[in-house]
Design a protein around this motif. Structure first.
Motif, PDB file in Angstrom:
ATOM      1  N   THR A   2       0.849  -1.186   0.000  1.00 37.95           N
ATOM      2  CA  THR A   2       0.000   0.000   0.000  1.00 37.95           C
ATOM      3  C   THR A   2       0.888   1.240   0.000  1.00 37.95           C
ATOM      4  O   THR A   2       1.702   1.421   0.902  1.00 37.95           O
ATOM      5  N   TRP A   3       0.770   2.070  -1.006  1.00 36.41           N
ATOM      6  CA  TRP A   3       1.615   3.242  -1.114  1.00 36.41           C
ATOM      7  C   TRP A   3       1.244   4.262  -0.041  1.00 36.41           C
ATOM      8  O   TRP A   3       0.070   4.436   0.307  1.00 36.41           O
ATOM      9  N   LYS A   4       2.257   4.956   0.471  1.00 37.79           N
ATOM     10  CA  LYS A   4       2.035   5.919   1.536  1.00 37.79           C
ATOM     11  C   LYS A   4       1.864   7.325   0.968  1.00 37.79           C
ATOM     12  O   LYS A   4       2.525   7.706   0.008  1.00 37.79           O
ATOM     13  N   TRP A   5       0.987   8.076   1.614  1.00 37.37           N
ATOM     14  CA  TRP A   5       0.763   9.459   1.220  1.00 37.37           C
ATOM     15  C   TRP A   5       1.764  10.386   1.918  1.00 37.37           C
ATOM     16  O   TRP A   5       2.145  10.162   3.062  1.00 37.37           O
ATOM     17  N   ALA A   6       2.151  11.433   1.206  1.00 38.57           N
ATOM     18  CA  ALA A   6       3.050  12.442   1.764  1.00 38.57           C
ATOM     19  C   ALA A   6       2.761  13.775   1.073  1.00 38.57           C
ATOM     20  O   ALA A   6       2.236  13.815  -0.048  1.00 38.57           O
ATOM     21  N   TYR A   7       3.103  14.869   1.747  1.00 36.79           N
ATOM     22  CA  TYR A   7       3.000  16.167   1.093  1.00 36.79           C
ATOM     23  C   TYR A   7       4.029  16.225  -0.023  1.00 36.79           C
ATOM     24  O   TYR A   7       5.195  15.861   0.147  1.00 36.79           O
ATOM     25  N   GLY A   8       3.591  16.678  -1.194  1.00 40.32           N
ATOM     26  CA  GLY A   8       4.455  16.692  -2.363  1.00 40.32           C
ATOM     27  C   GLY A   8       5.537  17.744  -2.259  1.00 40.32           C
ATOM     28  O   GLY A   8       5.380  18.778  -1.591  1.00 40.32           O
ATOM     29  N   TYR A   9       6.639  17.504  -2.941  1.00 39.55           N
ATOM     30  CA  TYR A   9       7.758  18.435  -2.907  1.00 39.55           C
ATOM     31  C   TYR A   9       7.362  19.781  -3.513  1.00 39.55           C
ATOM     32  O   TYR A   9       7.804  20.837  -3.043  1.00 39.55           O
ATOM     33  N   ARG A  10       6.515  19.753  -4.531  1.00 37.41           N
ATOM     34  CA  ARG A  10       6.012  20.994  -5.104  1.00 37.41           C
ATOM     35  C   ARG A  10       5.086  21.696  -4.120  1.00 37.41           C
ATOM     36  O   ARG A  10       5.069  22.925  -4.034  1.00 37.41           O
ATOM     37  N   GLN A  11       4.310  20.942  -3.341  1.00 42.09           N
ATOM     38  CA  GLN A  11       3.471  21.559  -2.320  1.00 42.09           C
ATOM     39  C   GLN A  11       4.322  22.316  -1.299  1.00 42.09           C
ATOM     40  O   GLN A  11       3.922  23.358  -0.789  1.00 42.09           O
ATOM     41  N   VAL A  12       5.496  21.769  -0.999  1.00 43.84           N
ATOM     42  CA  VAL A  12       6.399  22.426  -0.057  1.00 43.84           C
ATOM     43  C   VAL A  12       6.960  23.708  -0.664  1.00 43.84           C
ATOM     44  O   VAL A  12       6.863  24.797  -0.081  1.00 43.84           O
ATOM     45  N   THR A  13       7.559  23.611  -1.841  1.00 47.53           N
ATOM     46  CA  THR A  13       8.265  24.762  -2.414  1.00 47.53           C
ATOM     47  C   THR A  13       7.311  25.868  -2.859  1.00 47.53           C
ATOM     48  O   THR A  13       7.738  27.017  -3.014  1.00 47.53           O
ATOM     49  N   SER A  14       6.044  25.547  -3.059  1.00 51.72           N
ATOM     50  CA  SER A  14       5.066  26.581  -3.418  1.00 51.72           C
ATOM     51  C   SER A  14       4.474  27.267  -2.200  1.00 51.72           C
ATOM     52  O   SER A  14       3.656  28.181  -2.342  1.00 51.72           O
ATOM     53  N   GLY A  15       4.867  26.822  -1.005  1.00 55.60           N
ATOM     54  CA  GLY A  15       4.400  27.466   0.220  1.00 55.60           C
ATOM     55  C   GLY A  15       3.094  26.918   0.766  1.00 55.60           C
ATOM     56  O   GLY A  15       2.592  27.422   1.781  1.00 55.60           O
ATOM     57  N   GLN A  16       2.548  25.885   0.145  1.00 56.06           N
ATOM     58  CA  GLN A  16       1.256  25.372   0.591  1.00 56.06           C
ATOM     59  C   GLN A  16       1.293  24.792   2.002  1.00 56.06           C
ATOM     60  O   GLN A  16       0.276  24.806   2.710  1.00 56.06           O
ATOM     61  N   VAL A  17       2.459  24.287   2.428  1.00 57.01           N
ATOM     62  CA  VAL A  17       2.536  23.680   3.763  1.00 57.01           C
ATOM     63  C   VAL A  17       3.219  24.611   4.774  1.00 57.01           C
ATOM     64  O   VAL A  17       3.537  24.185   5.883  1.00 57.01           O
ATOM     65  N   ASP A  18       3.401  25.877   4.410  1.00 64.12           N
ATOM     66  CA  ASP A  18       4.022  26.829   5.339  1.00 64.12           C
ATOM     67  C   ASP A  18       3.329  26.853   6.706  1.00 64.12           C
ATOM     68  O   ASP A  18       4.023  26.930   7.741  1.00 64.12           O
ATOM     69  N   PRO A  19       1.996  26.794   6.784  1.00 59.39           N
ATOM     70  CA  PRO A  19       1.368  26.791   8.104  1.00 59.39           C
ATOM     71  C   PRO A  19       1.791  25.602   8.964  1.00 59.39           C
ATOM     72  O   PRO A  19       1.897  25.731  10.192  1.00 59.39           O
ATOM     73  N   LEU A  20       2.050  24.456   8.338  1.00 64.99           N
ATOM     74  CA  LEU A  20       2.506  23.288   9.095  1.00 64.99           C
ATOM     75  C   LEU A  20       3.937  23.500   9.583  1.00 64.99           C
ATOM     76  O   LEU A  20       4.286  23.109  10.706  1.00 64.99           O
ATOM     77  N   LEU A  21       4.768  24.098   8.740  1.00 62.35           N
ATOM     78  CA  LEU A  21       6.142  24.397   9.145  1.00 62.35           C
ATOM     79  C   LEU A  21       6.153  25.418  10.271  1.00 62.35           C
ATOM     80  O   LEU A  21       6.921  25.289  11.230  1.00 62.35           O
ATOM     81  N   LYS A  22       5.305  26.433  10.169  1.00 60.17           N
ATOM     82  CA  LYS A  22       5.242  27.457  11.214  1.00 60.17           C
ATOM     83  C   LYS A  22       4.801  26.847  12.539  1.00 60.17           C
ATOM     84  O   LYS A  22       5.350  27.169  13.595  1.00 60.17           O
ATOM     85  N   ARG A  23       3.804  25.959  12.488  1.00 67.76           N
ATOM     86  CA  ARG A  23       3.320  25.323  13.706  1.00 67.76           C
ATOM     87  C   ARG A  23       4.438  24.538  14.386  1.00 67.76           C
ATOM     88  O   ARG A  23       4.630  24.632  15.603  1.00 67.76           O
ATOM     89  N   ALA A  24       5.177  23.776  13.604  1.00 62.55           N
ATOM     90  CA  ALA A  24       6.281  22.994  14.169  1.00 62.55           C
ATOM     91  C   ALA A  24       7.359  23.911  14.737  1.00 62.55           C
ATOM     92  O   ALA A  24       7.880  23.683  15.838  1.00 62.55           O
ATOM     93  N   LEU A  25       7.712  24.956  14.006  1.00 63.91           N
ATOM     94  CA  LEU A  25       8.762  25.861  14.461  1.00 63.91           C
ATOM     95  C   LEU A  25       8.345  26.608  15.723  1.00 63.91           C
ATOM     96  O   LEU A  25       9.163  26.805  16.632  1.00 63.91           O
ATOM     97  N   ASP A  26       7.084  27.019  15.804  1.00 63.36           N
ATOM     98  CA  ASP A  26       6.607  27.706  17.002  1.00 63.36           C
ATOM     99  C   ASP A  26       6.751  26.803  18.228  1.00 63.36           C
ATOM    100  O   ASP A  26       7.095  27.277  19.324  1.00 63.36           O
TER     101      ASP A  26
END
Length: 353
Positions: A128-152
């Motif tokens: 069963t293939w695993k889901w992950a946030y795509g590399y393009r999703q990261v570099t386009s800023g779509q997951v910035d709120p998740l990064l901010k939450r972790a950094l905070d």
């Protein structure tokens, strides 16, 4: 600057033969990790630390999808370990910890909607293939709120200076059969290249948004595929990555502790010569019971690390954490004997000078 000047002058006056040959390999840090499937996740190892007597390292696994990253949900025991333990947090784009991993979904963080992950990894046929946030999703800023939450969370975590952020668990394992982002398939080498843009983006985001002093970064690798290891450590990324990381297992064909720990290092010596002054974190190491006596094999780890760290070829191993999970990799079948073997290693040179 004053301290650096004194060291340079003293070294310049010291005969080469008088250099303290044993200084570099000492102070290696030994760690322990335990996991209990869906029942307990990353287990509190405080009790095992007391048995080991000199546990100075810890590996933990977190998804950026998880709302509690540093130190983790009900993981206050990590903070309670104090400043003498190095904390290697494996920060993954894999989707878990925020609902059913097999059902990716959007999240709303600080009023911003983060789309569901659109990449599949670990595409081994029949699995069963695993889901992950795509590399393009990261570099386009779509997951910035998740990064901010972790950094905070990291900003408020005590002893943040002991943290290394390992970006990804094993990119070689994730990419072995390619990846698929937003319905578009990418081969192994192309997936490596795309991952590197995401790695650079995440490091840049953290550093430009108040990363606590002393936090370091590494790239997560199983270390079992030479070309992939080389691709994931390009020269242009060398300044952003403070330590190297790979995992090391006596698995399948029996090998000695030296052979296990030195395999990936031998490749790095030839392929990454300008990285050789960086220290190495072995985030996972272990031996399976079906290739010999676990306790006997573990007891030989200290001599193997000392041999590596004194041969003058670089890539000093500074930290290694035993991975007590999964009988196919390193689970201790006789935990008392295994912990006693680890204690014997961690309370002798090169772990104690």
């Amino acid at each position: 600057m004053r301290l650096i000047f004194i060291i340079v002058v003293a070294t310049s006056l010291m005969p080469i033969s008088a250099a303290p040959a044993q200084a570099a390999p000492l102070d290696v840090k030994g760690g322990y990790y335990h996991f209990i499937g869906d029942e307990g996740g990353d287990v509190d190892v405080t009790a095992q630390a007391a048995v080991l007597r000199n546990m100075e390292a810890l590996t933990q696994y977190r998804s950026i999808a998880d709302g509690s990253t540093f130190p983790g949900w009900q993981k206050e025991w990590i903070n309670n370990l104090g400043p003498g333990v190095d904390r290697n947090f494996v920060l993954e784009l894999n989707y878990y910890g925020a609902g059913e991993p097999t059902i990716p979904r959007p999240q709303t963080v600080d009023g911003v909607v983060v789309p569901a992950p659109d990449m599949t990894i670990q595409q081994r046929p029949g699995d069963t293939w695993k889901w992950a946030y795509g590399y393009r999703q990261v570099t386009s800023g779509q997951v910035d709120p998740l990064l901010k939450r972790a950094l905070d969370q990291l900003k408020t975590m005590p002893y943040a200076e002991t943290v290394n952020i390992q970006l990804g668990s094993e990119f070689d394992t994730d990419h072995e059969f390619g990846t698929t982002e937003n319905g578009i398939a990418h081969g192994w080498a192309a997936s490596d290249a795309r991952a590197l843009t995401a790695v650079q983006y995440i490091i840049g985001y953290f550093r430009s948004h108040g990363l606590p002093a002393g936090v370091t970064f590494s790239i997560g690798m199983g270390g079992w595929h030479r070309a992939s290891f080389r691709r994931m450590h390009p020269e242009w990324l060398r300044g952003d990555v403070q330590v190297l990381q790979w995992n090391a297992y006596n698995h399948g064909t029996p090998r000695t502790p030296y052979q296990v720990f030195n395999r990936t290092r031998a490749w790095a010596i030839e392929d990454l010569p300008r990285w050789r002054t960086k220290e190495v974190v072995i985030a996972e190491w272990g031996t399976t019971a079906n290739v010999g006596n676990q306790a006997v094999w573990i007891a030989g780890a200290g001599a193997a690390i000392k041999r590596i760290n004194t041969d003058g070829r670089g890539f000093r191993i500074g930290t290694l954490t035993y991975y007590d999970n999964d009988p196919n990799w390193g689970e201790l079948m006789d935990r008392d004997a295994g912990l006693e073997a680890l204690r014997s290693v961690y309370t002798a040179r090169p772990f104690i000078g």
